[in-house]
Design a protein around this motif. Structure first.
Motif, PDB file in Angstrom:
ATOM      1  N   VAL A 298       8.368   0.123  -4.739  1.00  0.00           N
ATOM      2  CA  VAL A 298       8.483  -0.724  -3.801  1.00  0.00           C
ATOM      3  C   VAL A 298      10.045  -0.602  -3.519  1.00  0.00           C
ATOM      4  N   LYS A 299      10.996  -0.596  -4.653  1.00  0.00           N
ATOM      5  CA  LYS A 299      12.249  -0.506  -4.110  1.00  0.00           C
ATOM      6  C   LYS A 299      12.840   0.207  -3.346  1.00  0.00           C
TER       7      LYS A 299
ATOM      8  N   LEU B 282      11.728   0.444  -0.464  1.00  0.00           N
ATOM      9  CA  LEU B 282      11.341  -0.080   0.862  1.00  0.00           C
ATOM     10  C   LEU B 282      12.734   0.225   2.017  1.00  0.00           C
TER      11      LEU B 282
ATOM     12  N   TRP C 155       6.291  -2.285   2.650  1.00  0.00           N
ATOM     13  CA  TRP C 155       6.191  -2.676   1.507  1.00  0.00           C
ATOM     14  C   TRP C 155       4.630  -2.449   1.119  1.00  0.00           C
TER      15      TRP C 155
ATOM     16  N   TRP D 275       3.439  -0.186  -1.943  1.00  0.00           N
ATOM     17  CA  TRP D 275       2.574  -0.668  -3.078  1.00  0.00           C
ATOM     18  C   TRP D 275       1.235  -0.227  -3.037  1.00  0.00           C
TER      19      TRP D 275
END
Length: 202
Positions: free
Chosen positions: A132-133, A135, A189, A193
């Motif tokens: 997710v980082k 993004l 996100w 995810w």
């Protein structure tokens, strides 16, 4: 299953390419095209990007090779962008300026492509897990696009969509920009995810 995934992606990539080409030719038959305007629409840019990514992903799938991390991230970005196109058009622009004059092409670019890519990401489990980082890498392009549109609206007066028109007041434009940025962040996100979920495996 792997072949089916690839064929579906090739079909949608080809359909999107045909819709963009038809739109370009139809517009050129009526007016002199300014390429900076025609290709300045996020709908056009995101559909081109998505079609190219789908095409490459399909070829990799047909070859039986494992998709690279970079291509997987590009697919996540394309999914985010095209889903936003579908959401924005069908909530803010239906019946207003911002659509495409060729009806079938308009449906392909604003409805069919976004819906297909969303279903692809949700159901086809042949993607790599993404952090997710990452993004921020997805958000760079739409933020740059918004900045360019705002600068163009303030200088030459061209804007791709009515809700970004500075004639409505920069306060209104700022609100829409914030809403759009939040929408990109939320959808991006969710896309990242969901990359850990596997439904249909090739």
């Amino acid at each position: 299953m792997r072949i089916l995934f690839a064929l579906l992606r090739l079909a949608v990539a080809g359909l999107s390419g045909a819709a963009i080409t038809a739109t370009f030719l139809d517009t050129a038959a009526r007016v002199t095209i300014n390429p900076f305007n025609f290709f300045g629409f996020f709908t056009v840019q995101s559909n081109i990007f998505t079609a190219v990514v789908l095409f490459i992903v399909a070829l990799v799938g047909l070859s039986g090779r494992r998709r690279s991390a970079g291509l997987n991230l590009a697919f996540a970005a394309a999914t985010t962008y095209i889903v936003i196109v579908g959401i924005v058009y069908n909530t803010l622009l239906t019946g207003q300026a911002g659509g495409i004059d060729t009806p079938w092409a308009n449906t392909v670019l604003h409805v069919i492509a976004p819906l297909y890519v969303a279903i692809d990401w949700l159901l086809f489990g042949d993607r790599l897990r993404l952090a997710v980082k990452r993004l921020w890498t997805i958000l760079v392009y739409p933020i740059v696009w918004l900045v360019v549109v705002i600068i163009r609206g303030a200088t030459d007066g061209w804007v791709p969509y009515p809700f970004l028109d500075p004639a409505n007041g920069y306060g209104s434009v700022a609100v829409y920009c914030v809403i759009i940025a939040i929408a990109f962040a939320v959808v991006g996100w969710l896309v990242l995810w969901y990359s850990r979920v596997r439904v249909l495996k090739p």
